[in-house]
Design a protein around this motif. Structure first.
Motif, PDB file in Angstrom:
ATOM      1  N   VAL A 260      75.011 -41.251 -51.234  1.00  0.00           N
ATOM      2  CA  VAL A 260      76.297 -41.935 -51.294  1.00  0.00           C
ATOM      3  C   VAL A 260      76.421 -42.627 -52.643  1.00  0.00           C
ATOM      4  CG1 VAL A 260      77.768 -43.727 -50.295  1.00  0.00           C
ATOM      5  CG2 VAL A 260      76.327 -42.309 -48.805  1.00  0.00           C
ATOM      6  N   GLU A 261      77.412 -42.217 -53.406  1.00  0.00           N
ATOM      7  CA  GLU A 261      77.659 -42.858 -54.695  1.00  0.00           C
ATOM      8  C   GLU A 261      78.387 -44.184 -54.470  1.00  0.00           C
ATOM      9  OE1 GLU A 261      79.856 -42.027 -59.018  1.00  0.00           O
ATOM     10  OE2 GLU A 261      79.958 -40.521 -57.409  1.00  0.00           O
ATOM     11  N   VAL A 262      78.041 -45.176 -55.279  1.00  0.00           N
ATOM     12  CA  VAL A 262      78.706 -46.480 -55.232  1.00  0.00           C
ATOM     13  C   VAL A 262      79.437 -46.643 -56.556  1.00  0.00           C
ATOM     14  CG1 VAL A 262      78.455 -48.945 -54.800  1.00  0.00           C
ATOM     15  CG2 VAL A 262      76.767 -47.332 -53.866  1.00  0.00           C
ATOM     16  N   PRO A 263      80.710 -46.273 -56.626  1.00  0.00           N
ATOM     17  CA  PRO A 263      81.425 -46.272 -57.908  1.00  0.00           C
ATOM     18  C   PRO A 263      81.865 -47.659 -58.337  1.00  0.00           C
ATOM     19  CG  PRO A 263      82.903 -45.596 -56.167  1.00  0.00           C
ATOM     20  CD  PRO A 263      81.561 -45.782 -55.522  1.00  0.00           C
ATOM     21  N   LEU A 264      82.048 -47.792 -59.641  1.00  0.00           N
ATOM     22  CA  LEU A 264      82.646 -49.010 -60.169  1.00  0.00           C
ATOM     23  C   LEU A 264      84.116 -49.053 -59.808  1.00  0.00           C
ATOM     24  CD1 LEU A 264      81.152 -49.268 -63.773  1.00  0.00           C
ATOM     25  CD2 LEU A 264      81.029 -51.055 -62.033  1.00  0.00           C
TER      26      LEU A 264
END
Length: 315
Positions: free
Chosen positions: A303-307
């Motif tokens: 799971v990517e945690v984007p800015l």
């Protein structure tokens, strides 16, 4: 910043879920990986990923039950065999140092790197540098259990290149000075304050990872406004009494924490082996009725945690 789930099961390894371990991959931010819990077989799970043990610089242990620590001695030894020479820091409840040192001594294991131990016993900050801060708080489990809140510090805004060029500044050393927050004096004597040529700062991300727990006030504090909340979901709502008796949470209780804490995304893990197939999907259904942006995680999910660009920073 990316989360990779190396094990999503509870208690003991199962056919489709290994026991608990989560990797927080910070390769772009600091060229490092942080592990949260190291259940039995974690090093085998890592072999099926792109994670390099030598990149692991910190390990955060939530509590000392076996399904969260039995993989630790093996991983530490493998890190030596696979070229790990950089120091490693292990955070965890009192007793983690004794557990690791005893395991290594009895097995006559020698590491190629030093380990620093930070044993936590109360609420507070356990780490801070220029890019991250980590806080922990006690949870409500049968033994001492903690949750960790990883807070990324705000990113400097983007360099406003077009505005600099309009002011007569072409690419060169001056751009670096402006980006570093320093004023630049042009040949004609004009002074350009750095703040006039840097865009709004980008708000850092927050990832909260909880250990085993009943629902407790500290869960809400740790999760407040997090981009991602990783919460145990050992039982389903019909088994709420069992969850309470065994000091665990249901999927619905995790969803209530996510909703009241205003998190962006809820990821459920630490799933009991009794929930397979449709039963595991039902955990997700129960949680989504309360907090729609919920997922039940499987081993090796990423799971990517984007800015959140241009999100205003409140003082």
């Amino acid at each position: 910043m990316e989360l990779e789930f190396l094990g999503t099961g509870a208690g003991s390894p199962a056919r489709y879920r290994n026991v608990t371990s989560i990797a927080l991959k910070l390769l772009d931010e600091r060229n490092a990986v942080w592990l949260f819990d190291v259940g039995e077989g974690t090093q085998q799970q890592i072999l099926r990923t792109t994670i390099r043990p030598r990149k692991v610089e910190k390990i955060f242990i939530t509590h000392l039950h076996g399904d969260h620590i039995f993989g630790l001695p093996g991983f530490l030894s493998s890190r030596s065999f696979q070229g790990g020479k950089q120091p490693l820091t292990i955070y965890g409840p009192k007793g983690i140092r004794d557990y690791v040192q005893t395991s290594l001594r009895v097995s006559d294991s020698r590491l190629t790197y030093p380990i620093k131990y930070v044993e936590v016993s109360d609420n507070g900050q356990v780490f801070e540098d220029d890019t991250f801060r980590v806080e922990c708080r006690k949870l409500d489990h049968r033994i001492a259990s903690f949750g960790y809140r990883v807070i990324e510090k705000n990113h400097t805004g983007e360099l406003l290149v077009a505005k600099l060029q309009a002011a007569g500044v072409q690419p060169g050393p001056e751009y670096g000075l402006i980006k570093a927050g320093k004023a630049v004096t042009l040949a004609n004597g004009q002074v350009l304050p750095s703040g006039d040529f840097i865009g709004p700062a980008q708000k850092g991300r927050i990832v909260t990872i909880l250990g085993d727990t009943r629902r407790t006030a500290n869960s809400y504090t740790l999760a407040a406004n997090a981009d991602v909340l990783v919460h145990e979901s050992t039982f389903g709502q019909p088994d709420g009494r069992m969850a309470y008796n065994y000091y665990h949470s249901t999927s619905a209780q995790a969803a209530e924490v996510a909703k009241k804490a205003h998190v962006k995304q809820l990821l459920l893990t630490h799933i009991s082996a009794r929930y397979v197939g449709k039963a595991a999907h039902q955990l997700q259904t129960e949680a989504r009725q309360i907090f729609p942006n919920t997922r039940v995680m499987k081993d090796f999910d990423q799971v990517e945690v984007p800015l959140a660009k241009h999100q205003p920073i409140t003082k």
